[in-house]
Design a protein around this motif. Structure first.
Motif, PDB file in Angstrom:
ATOM      1  N   LEU A 334      50.035 100.197  -9.846  1.00 35.98           N
ATOM      2  CA  LEU A 334      49.604  99.635  -8.570  1.00 35.98           C
ATOM      3  C   LEU A 334      50.696  98.742  -7.978  1.00 35.98           C
ATOM      4  O   LEU A 334      50.886  98.707  -6.756  1.00 35.98           O
ATOM      5  N   ALA A 335      51.405  98.026  -8.841  1.00 34.26           N
ATOM      6  CA  ALA A 335      52.499  97.179  -8.374  1.00 34.26           C
ATOM      7  C   ALA A 335      53.626  98.032  -7.794  1.00 34.26           C
ATOM      8  O   ALA A 335      54.213  97.685  -6.761  1.00 34.26           O
ATOM      9  N   VAL A 336      53.949  99.157  -8.462  1.00 34.49           N
ATOM     10  CA  VAL A 336      54.965 100.079  -7.936  1.00 34.49           C
ATOM     11  C   VAL A 336      54.540 100.594  -6.563  1.00 34.49           C
ATOM     12  O   VAL A 336      55.333 100.624  -5.606  1.00 34.49           O
ATOM     13  N   PHE A 337      53.275 100.981  -6.451  1.00 37.43           N
ATOM     14  CA  PHE A 337      52.738 101.507  -5.189  1.00 37.43           C
ATOM     15  C   PHE A 337      52.833 100.471  -4.076  1.00 37.43           C
ATOM     16  O   PHE A 337      53.331 100.750  -2.980  1.00 37.43           O
ATOM     17  N   ALA A 338      52.372  99.240  -4.349  1.00 39.75           N
ATOM     18  CA  ALA A 338      52.366  98.194  -3.326  1.00 39.75           C
ATOM     19  C   ALA A 338      53.776  97.863  -2.860  1.00 39.75           C
ATOM     20  O   ALA A 338      54.029  97.711  -1.655  1.00 39.75           O
ATOM     21  N   ALA A 339      54.703  97.757  -3.801  1.00 37.12           N
ATOM     22  CA  ALA A 339      56.083  97.415  -3.441  1.00 37.12           C
ATOM     23  C   ALA A 339      56.757  98.547  -2.675  1.00 37.12           C
ATOM     24  O   ALA A 339      57.489  98.310  -1.702  1.00 37.12           O
ATOM     25  N   ALA A 340      56.526  99.784  -3.100  1.00 35.62           N
ATOM     26  CA  ALA A 340      57.183 100.928  -2.460  1.00 35.62           C
ATOM     27  C   ALA A 340      56.780 101.075  -1.001  1.00 35.62           C
ATOM     28  O   ALA A 340      57.601 101.445  -0.157  1.00 35.62           O
ATOM     29  N   ILE A 341      55.533 100.775  -0.700  1.00 32.00           N
ATOM     30  CA  ILE A 341      55.053 100.989   0.665  1.00 32.00           C
ATOM     31  C   ILE A 341      55.237  99.766   1.553  1.00 32.00           C
ATOM     32  O   ILE A 341      55.263  99.866   2.778  1.00 32.00           O
ATOM     33  N   SER A 342      55.388  98.574   0.960  1.00 30.55           N
ATOM     34  CA  SER A 342      55.472  97.350   1.762  1.00 30.55           C
ATOM     35  C   SER A 342      56.891  96.800   1.890  1.00 30.55           C
ATOM     36  O   SER A 342      57.143  95.964   2.757  1.00 30.55           O
ATOM     37  N   ILE A 343      57.819  97.241   1.055  1.00 33.88           N
ATOM     38  CA  ILE A 343      59.175  96.690   1.090  1.00 33.88           C
ATOM     39  C   ILE A 343      59.862  96.980   2.414  1.00 33.88           C
ATOM     40  O   ILE A 343      60.784  96.246   2.830  1.00 33.88           O
ATOM     41  N   VAL A 344      59.424  98.027   3.128  1.00 33.52           N
ATOM     42  CA  VAL A 344      60.027  98.370   4.420  1.00 33.52           C
ATOM     43  C   VAL A 344      59.918  97.200   5.396  1.00 33.52           C
ATOM     44  O   VAL A 344      60.763  97.030   6.278  1.00 33.52           O
ATOM     45  N   ARG A 345      58.905  96.366   5.239  1.00 39.12           N
ATOM     46  CA  ARG A 345      58.677  95.265   6.180  1.00 39.12           C
ATOM     47  C   ARG A 345      59.756  94.196   6.121  1.00 39.12           C
ATOM     48  O   ARG A 345      59.898  93.415   7.061  1.00 39.12           O
ATOM     49  N   VAL A 346      60.502  94.135   5.028  1.00 39.77           N
ATOM     50  CA  VAL A 346      61.540  93.105   4.916  1.00 39.77           C
ATOM     51  C   VAL A 346      62.934  93.662   5.209  1.00 39.77           C
ATOM     52  O   VAL A 346      63.911  92.940   5.093  1.00 39.77           O
ATOM     53  N   PHE A 347      63.013  94.942   5.579  1.00 34.34           N
ATOM     54  CA  PHE A 347      64.315  95.537   5.880  1.00 34.34           C
ATOM     55  C   PHE A 347      65.009  94.832   7.045  1.00 34.34           C
ATOM     56  O   PHE A 347      66.230  94.850   7.149  1.00 34.34           O
ATOM     57  N   ASP A 348      64.223  94.224   7.958  1.00 33.25           N
ATOM     58  CA  ASP A 348      64.808  93.542   9.107  1.00 33.25           C
ATOM     59  C   ASP A 348      65.229  92.113   8.796  1.00 33.25           C
ATOM     60  O   ASP A 348      65.854  91.454   9.633  1.00 33.25           O
ATOM     61  N   ARG A 349      64.881  91.615   7.607  1.00 34.38           N
ATOM     62  CA  ARG A 349      65.186  90.223   7.266  1.00 34.38           C
ATOM     63  C   ARG A 349      66.170  90.090   6.109  1.00 34.38           C
ATOM     64  O   ARG A 349      66.902  89.111   6.035  1.00 34.38           O
ATOM     65  N   LEU A 350      66.189  91.056   5.204  1.00 31.85           N
ATOM     66  CA  LEU A 350      67.076  90.991   4.053  1.00 31.85           C
ATOM     67  C   LEU A 350      67.954  92.241   4.020  1.00 31.85           C
ATOM     68  O   LEU A 350      67.512  93.331   4.396  1.00 31.85           O
TER      69      LEU A 350
END
Length: 542
Positions: A334-350
């Motif tokens: 579940l942690a892999v799933f959550a990170a894989a789908i939500s990490i895109v949101r920080v592409f504009d900041r990091l």
């Protein structure tokens, strides 16, 4: 050619393509993930039914991984030559037939052949998924689609673990593979609603490259997979041959590495002769792309090493069911799933470099936590925290690195990027499983030998009755059954079981610490990942 003015800011965000193609693409990933992730959970049931060793299931996993890794580049070129959608449909039919064989297999040998065929089908499917995404989405929606693909793989792993665990415990392990048959049929039917991907004219299959790639990958994988059985340096009795007394395992690994160099040289020669190479080297010719490939291989090795160790320990050491295994792995997946789908949101900041560094640190911390709190109970909160930390780091890296490779290459090389991803994932999966097995069994063997030799309660004549050269993970009950065939007294049996239990736990802890160190080491090559800020046009560093 008519020049087109760039869209106004915000227009791309407003124009969204239909997500229906992504549903079909995701289902294409699901059918493969259900199969390969059901295997480790079914270890105990398959071993009991076929009366075989746990390593037989490992052989089936390796057979699948080798098929994908060895021939995924060929699959990419077949998609370019005949059309990616057509290849996707043909491969889905082949996967369906493999699952029929798997479901009704009457021996371990048939099971291994079924996984070999399933691997060949996956080798053709994997590159087409990237091509279909590139053909249907662009910009931020494409990044989101790539993240969804990684997330689908993660959530399918959770589903496969739970389904295989529940079905294996209550009905039978075959049902976990049987449900893939109608699922694949639905995928095939829905695929006809996708728009066809045009063929690329003039593509010819580089058969020399196919042979070099396949042999190199097979040599590396088989070498790593047999390091423990054949010997790390000097050959053991189980080695099929021993040139000058040296184990064939490291020889195969070195030969595979040389084969990779030959493959690259051959591809460069074909490019110079204006011929199509098996893999377009443009997808890995910059320092950034090379760093992404190395980092991707490393995180897949780490992830698969852990997913091999946990089921092995729960089923073969604790003697628990496959359902217990699936429940124990759910927080991680579940942690892999959550990170894989939500990490895109920080592409504009990091920047990718910053994200990768933080993610590898998360993985290392998670491994250290597991090593510290490791005991016979996997339901404790610290263990769950360790699994979640590893999962968050892994999920973030999978999506990030995939995006780096896709966005740094032109659309017409999407099949090559998909083939590269498939090669890395499956080669690393086999290496990760083999590396974890070799480490944990090797450390276990040393611990047991030292514990037995230093224990005055275990007489030399009893040690001679037990083959310490073939030490492996066994349950206390199985060890006791083995000792009943010797001259061991009740007290000596209890002492031997205690030594084995302590050695198993120590081996597991040390293996996790080694994996943590590896995660930290990978931060060095990951420093070559892109460091551009939002709004910049990245310039590849050649």
């Amino acid at each position: 050619m008519t020049a087109q003015s760039p869209p106004a800011p915000g227009i791309e965000a407003e124009l969204q393509d239909s997500w229906l193609p992504m549903v079909v693409i995701g289902m294409g990933q699901v059918q493969m993930s259900l199969n390969i992730n059901a295997l480790p959970v079914s270890i105990g049931n398959i071993v009991n039914e076929f009366n075989t060793a746990p390593t037989t299931v490992g052989t089936a996993i390796v057979a699948y991984s080798l098929s994908v890794a060895g021939f995924v580049m060929l699959g990419g070129k077949l998609g370019q030559k005949f059309g990616s959608l057509l290849i996707f449909q043909i491969a889905t039919v082949l996967l369906l037939l493999a699952m029929v064989m798997m479901t009704f297999s009457t021996s371990a040998e048939i099971m291994i052949v079924a996984q070999l065929i399933a691997g060949l089908a996956a080798a053709a499917i994997v590159p087409t998924l990237v091509v279909l995404i590139a053909n249907n989405y662009r910009g931020k929606q494409q990044s989101k689609a790539l993240g969804i693909l990684g997330a689908v793989q993660a959530i399918t792993t959770v589903t496969a673990f739970f389904l295989a665990g529940a079905l294996g415990t209550w009905i039978g392990w075959r049902w976990a593979f049987g449900i893939i048959i109608p699922f694949a049929a639905v995928v095939l039917l829905l695929s006809f609603r996708l728009k066809r991907v045009p063929k690329i004219p003039g593509v010819k299959i580089d058969w020399v490259g196919v042979v070099l790639a396949a042999l190199s990958i097979i040599f590396i994988s088989v070498g790593f997979n047999n390091l423990n059985g054949w010997g790390l340096v000097l050959a053991r009795a189980a080695a099929p041959l021993a040139p000058l007394g040296i184990s064939p395992a490291p020889i195969l690994i070195v030969s595979g590495v040389i084969g990779v160099q030959l493959f690259v040289a051959w591809a460069q020669r074909r490019v110079a002769a204006q011929q199509t190479p098996l893999l377009a080297l443009e997808v890995i010719d910059s320092r950034q792309e090379q760093a992404a490939a190395i980092s991707m291989m490393s995180i897949v090795i780490l992830g698969n090493a852990m997913t091999f160790l946990v089921p092995l320990y729960i089923q073969m050491v604790q003697g628990r069911t496959s359902l217990n295994t699936s429940v124990a792995m759910i927080p991680y997946q579940l942690a892999v799933f959550a990170a894989a789908i939500s990490i895109v949101r920080v592409f504009d900041r990091l920047t990718p470099r910053q994200i990768a560094r933080k993610a590898f640190i998360l993985v290392a911390v998670g491994m250290v936590v597991l090593a510290i709190v490791m005991n016979n109970e996997w339901g404790t909160l610290p263990v769950i925290m360790g699994l979640v930390l590893v999962g968050l780091g892994q999920g973030s890296l999978v999506t990030l690195l995939f995006n780096v490779l896709v966005t740094s290459s032109p659309k017409e090389l999407a099949a090559d990027v998909g083939a590269l991803r498939g090669t890395i994932n499956n080669l690393a999966a086999g290496v990760g499983t083999a590396l974890a097995g070799a480490l944990v069994v090797g450390i276990l063997s040393l611990n047991i030998q030292r514990g037995v030799m230093d224990n005055p309660s275990i007489p030399p004549e009893l040690i001679q009755q037990v083959n310490l050269d073939e030490v492996t993970f066994v349950s206390n009950d199985r060890l006791q059954a083995t000792l009943t065939t010797t001259t061991a007294t009740t007290d000596q049996m209890d002492e031997a079981i205690a030594i084995n239990a302590a050695a198993r736990l120590r081996a597991l802890k040390l293996t996790f610490l080694f994996l943590a160190a590896l995660a930290l080491l990978v931060i060095v090559p990951s420093r070559r990942l892109p460091s551009y800020v939002p709004g910049e046009v990245p310039t590849p560093e050649r």
